[in-house]
Motif scaffolding. Structure first.
Motif, mmCIF file in Angstrom:
data_model
loop_
_atom_site.group_PDB
_atom_site.id
_atom_site.type_symbol
_atom_site.label_atom_id
_atom_site.label_comp_id
_atom_site.label_asym_id
_atom_site.label_seq_id
_atom_site.Cartn_x
_atom_site.Cartn_y
_atom_site.Cartn_z
ATOM 1 N N PRO A 132 -3.192 -6.899 1.757
ATOM 2 C CA PRO A 132 -2.557 -7.220 0.476
ATOM 3 C C PRO A 132 -1.079 -7.500 0.655
ATOM 4 O O PRO A 132 -0.375 -6.768 1.347
ATOM 5 C CB PRO A 132 -2.795 -5.960 -0.364
ATOM 6 C CG PRO A 132 -3.031 -4.880 0.628
ATOM 7 C CD PRO A 132 -3.678 -5.513 1.804
ATOM 8 N N TYR B 97 -7.993 0.484 0.561
ATOM 9 C CA TYR B 97 -7.937 -0.763 1.338
ATOM 10 C C TYR B 97 -8.913 -0.713 2.516
ATOM 11 O O TYR B 97 -9.632 -1.695 2.776
ATOM 12 C CB TYR B 97 -6.517 -1.006 1.838
ATOM 13 C CG TYR B 97 -6.427 -2.050 2.925
ATOM 14 C CD1 TYR B 97 -6.690 -3.396 2.661
ATOM 15 C CD2 TYR B 97 -6.104 -1.694 4.234
ATOM 16 C CE1 TYR B 97 -6.618 -4.348 3.656
ATOM 17 C CE2 TYR B 97 -6.028 -2.640 5.245
ATOM 18 C CZ TYR B 97 -6.290 -3.966 4.951
ATOM 19 O OH TYR B 97 -6.234 -4.904 5.951
ATOM 20 N N LEU C 2 0.861 -1.185 0.000
ATOM 21 C CA LEU C 2 0.000 0.000 0.000
ATOM 22 C C LEU C 2 0.897 1.234 0.000
ATOM 23 O O LEU C 2 1.282 1.751 1.046
ATOM 24 C CB LEU C 2 -0.915 -0.007 1.226
ATOM 25 C CG LEU C 2 -1.840 -1.222 1.350
ATOM 26 C CD1 LEU C 2 -2.596 -1.178 2.669
ATOM 27 C CD2 LEU C 2 -2.811 -1.285 0.183
ATOM 28 N N THR D 47 -4.225 4.708 -1.692
ATOM 29 C CA THR D 47 -4.252 3.245 -1.736
ATOM 30 C C THR D 47 -4.691 2.687 -0.388
ATOM 31 O O THR D 47 -5.504 1.763 -0.316
ATOM 32 C CB THR D 47 -2.875 2.680 -2.096
ATOM 33 O OG1 THR D 47 -2.379 3.355 -3.249
ATOM 34 C CG2 THR D 47 -2.953 1.197 -2.373
ATOM 35 N N ARG D 48 -4.160 3.263 0.672
ATOM 36 C CA ARG D 48 -4.539 2.805 2.011
ATOM 37 C C ARG D 48 -6.013 3.105 2.295
ATOM 38 O O ARG D 48 -6.713 2.302 2.924
ATOM 39 C CB ARG D 48 -3.627 3.449 3.063
ATOM 40 C CG ARG D 48 -2.190 2.928 3.005
ATOM 41 C CD ARG D 48 -1.344 3.448 4.155
ATOM 42 N NE ARG D 48 -1.008 4.855 3.992
ATOM 43 C CZ ARG D 48 0.045 5.287 3.311
ATOM 44 N NH1 ARG D 48 0.860 4.431 2.714
ATOM 45 N NH2 ARG D 48 0.290 6.586 3.220
ATOM 46 N N LEU E 176 -6.251 -5.110 -5.055
ATOM 47 C CA LEU E 176 -6.133 -5.241 -3.598
ATOM 48 C C LEU E 176 -6.665 -6.581 -3.118
ATOM 49 O O LEU E 176 -5.994 -7.314 -2.376
ATOM 50 C CB LEU E 176 -6.890 -4.107 -2.908
ATOM 51 C CG LEU E 176 -6.218 -2.743 -2.852
ATOM 52 C CD1 LEU E 176 -7.195 -1.699 -2.331
ATOM 53 C CD2 LEU E 176 -4.984 -2.781 -1.966
#
Length: 656
Positions: free
Chosen positions: A99, A74, A65, A70-71, A497
């Protein structure tokens, strides 16, 4: 296991983990409930430690990540899974799924997920799961009718630590033990030197006392089962509803639980109930017995034929005149009858058995007196003896029940753990069912999504248009406003992910390579000032250095500055990524300008609007390969040119 080797675990946390009986198993299995029992650890902290242990075991550096967006994505994906749990445990347990780039970790979770997807989602199981929770340890409760005794100071400290529920007394000889036996219903002497001691009371010499907690303090085990009754019964119901193989006999478990109440006290034993009621009723029974005796004597006196009238005689007696000799001479038999009736009342009202009525014979004075009054010391003795009998029977029954339940102590841990893990499995099964997921395939380069639908859109999932999209290398994604470019990036991010988490993905079929990192940059909100612009360029400079096999998703980077400069900057970034064999999708309205500025052939895909209906775009959501999509203004001009005879629209359309 060296706990401090786990990322994020220091000496203090390691010491807490070391106090757990099954810390290594809990870390291996991601059992956040067991880890959270360590002193000072919350469920959230336990989940973080479990993640760290898993990463260490699989050699995962935790760098997948790669950006804040991106986090965030997630967290959104994880939230969809957690929303399908019934227990807090499963919610925290899902946080141990992340991931990864480690093939061993991905395969480990894929095996779990494949099995989970085969589970039937049954409402009866979900209802039962709502009452399941990790087993808890009840607070220590003092047991006051029993004590331990030793003449050894070292054993005193060890015993006091082992049995905080009981008093531990230092003794020197048999007289000290006899004194304790007068104060406690049961005295357990742990020194073998006192074997064979002969003192009055329930005194047991058990040198191995430290090894038999179920006998010494059965309340500990009974309190555990009492405190966890609802959780255990719910776990049993989950096993039955789901057709699971339980770790213990559910019949034996229910039978054991039926013999103890919510306070850890025994139920269902008539003899113990009789003794308990007798102890509670001694005072009332003795008081009533006095009345029985005195009422009998009053009646006898009234009817007695003596020189003075019976009523006058009674008046004298009640005024305190000494009538012992008169009672002895004239009413001796009646007095004996009165005492007999009083004693009989005590025996009957307390349901005393043979051997328990000894003190009752001494409860009232045998010398005639009026009014009759009981002897308080004898009543107290009666209550003490009944209490001792009650406590000794309770202790024996508790020890027997503790022995039975002791065989279930470890199995019920597995029983509840298996029920909670079923909730984790069903969360994955419900996710896969709700979003029509399949297990992805790993291989090749880039990614290929067939019939993918994003679960993050703010519409019913059934109304989401499926998307087919394949990318290898560096690609620009063009399209009309509100045509679905951002949602397509989100879909790609979600699929990648989930695949790297080892979980099913919302698509008909997916093939992708194992990416080392996922970089997702969201659309900027307006043109950046000089400082923010410089910071953004630094981020992308870092992006162009580092590991290969990265996936880069960028949404309209051109908004950071004026369009001409943006096209040149994006072209430069794409050149660097192309040279690293990275996979990238850049959403941009400047595809033409970027192509001109780039020193390599930039692939351009387009989400094409096929027309306008009632002022609304009609869009083909699947990007068309090697196609520069037309803009919304071009579609509107085209529509006006077709509907109007004004040549202005035709001339304007030629400008596009």
């Amino acid at each position: 296991m060296e706990f401090t080797a786990i990322p994020g675990v220091g000496e203090k946390t390691a010491a807490s983990l070391a106090r757990l009986d099954d810390a290594e198993r809990a870390l291996r299995d991601g059992d956040v409930a067991a880890l959270a029992r360590a002193p000072g650890l919350t469920a959230g902290r336990a989940a973080a430690i479990a993640r760290g242990a898993i990463r260490k075991r699989h050699g995962d550096d935790g760098g997948f990540l790669a950006t804040s967006h991106t986090r965030d994505l997630y967290e959104d994906v994880l939230g969809l899974l957690q929303a399908r749990t019934e227990t807090t445990y499963a919610e925290k347990r899902l946080e141990t799924l992340f991931p990864s780039t480690a093939e061993s970790r991905i395969e480990e979770v894929r095996a779990f997920a494949s099995e989970a997807m085969a589970r039937e989602v049954d409402d009866a199981v979900l209802d039962a799961l709502s009452d399941v929770a990790p087993l808890k340890s009840p607070p220590t409760q003092r047991v006051r009718e029993r004590c331990l005794a030793t003449a050894d100071a070292e054993r005193y400290a060890e015993t006091d630590e082992a049995y905080p529920e009981l008093s531990v007394e230092i003794v020197e000889d048999g007289r000290d033990i006899a004194e304790l036996a007068r104060s406690y219903s049961t005295v357990v002497v742990i020194d073998e030197t006192f074997a064979g001691i002969d003192v009055e009371g329930d005194v047991r010499v058990w040198p191995d006392a430290l090894d038999r907690p179920a006998d010494i303090v059965p309340e500990r085990l009974l309190n555990f089962f009492a405190a966890n009754r609802s959780r255990l019964l719910a776990a049993a119901e989950v096993h039955e509803a789901a057709g699971m193989d339980p770790a213990c006999s559910l019949a034996d478990l229910r039978d054991g639980l039926s013999r103890v109440d919510d306070d850890g006290e025994l139920v269902g034993d008539d003899e113990l109930t009789r003794l308990t009621n007798a102890v509670d009723d001694v005072s009332a029974a003795v008081s009533t017995a006095e009345s029985v005796a005195n009422d009998h004597l009053r009646d006898a006196i009234r009817e007695q034929d003596v020189t003075i009238e019976g009523t006058d005689f009674l008046s004298l007696v009640e005024q305190g005149a000494r009538v012992d000799s008169l009672l002895d001479r004239e009413l001796a038999d009646q007095y004996d009858d009165a005492l007999a009736k009083a004693r009989e009342h005590v025996v009957d009202s307390l349901s005393l058995k043979s051997g328990e009525d000894g003190p009752v014979e001494r409860l009232f004075p045998t010398d005639p007196t009026f009014p009759v009054e009981h002897r308080e010391d004898v009543a107290s003795r009666l209550k003490t003896e009944l209490g001792a009998a009650r406590d000794q029977r309770a202790a024996r029954l508790k020890a027997e029940l503790a022995t039975d339940l002791g065989d279930l102590r470890e199995p019920v841990e597995a029983l509840v753990r298996d029920a909670l893990e079923r909730d984790v499995e069903l969360a994955v099964a419900r996710f896969a069912r709700d979003f029509e997921c399949v297990m992805p395939e790993f291989g090749g380069s880039g990614f290929a999504i067939e019939g993918g639908r994003s679960p993050l859109l703010d519409v019913d999932f059934a109304d989401v248009d499926p998307v087919d999209y394949t990318v290898e290398g560096v690609t620009l994604l063009s399209g009309v406003n509100s045509g679905g470019k951002t949602s397509t990036l989100d879909l790609v991010g979600v699929v990648v992910l989930l695949a790297h988490m080892g979980l099913p993905v919302p698509a008909e079929r997916v093939r992708l390579e194992t990416f080392e990192e996922l970089h997702y940059y969201a659309k900027s909100q307006g043109t950046l000032d000089a400082g923010a612009f410089e910071a953004t360029l630094r981020d992308f400079a870092d992006l162009t250095e580092g590991a290969e096999n990265r996936l880069v998703l960028v949404d309209e980077l051109e908004s950071i500055t004026e369009p001409g400069a943006s096209a040149k900057i994006i072209a430069g970034i794409l050149e660097e990524l192309d040279g690293q064999d990275a996979t990238a999708v850049f959403v941009s309205h400047l595809a033409g300008g970027i192509r001109e500025a780039a020193d390599f052939h930039v692939a351009v895909d387009g989400i094409e609007a096929v027309g306008l209906e009632d002022g609304q775009l009609v869009v083909n959501r699947s990007p068309v390969k090697d196609h520069l999509a037309r803009s919304t203004p071009e579609l509107i001009v085209e529509k006006l040119a077709g509907e109007s005879g004004n040549a202005f629209y035709d001339r304007l359309l030629k400008k596009f």
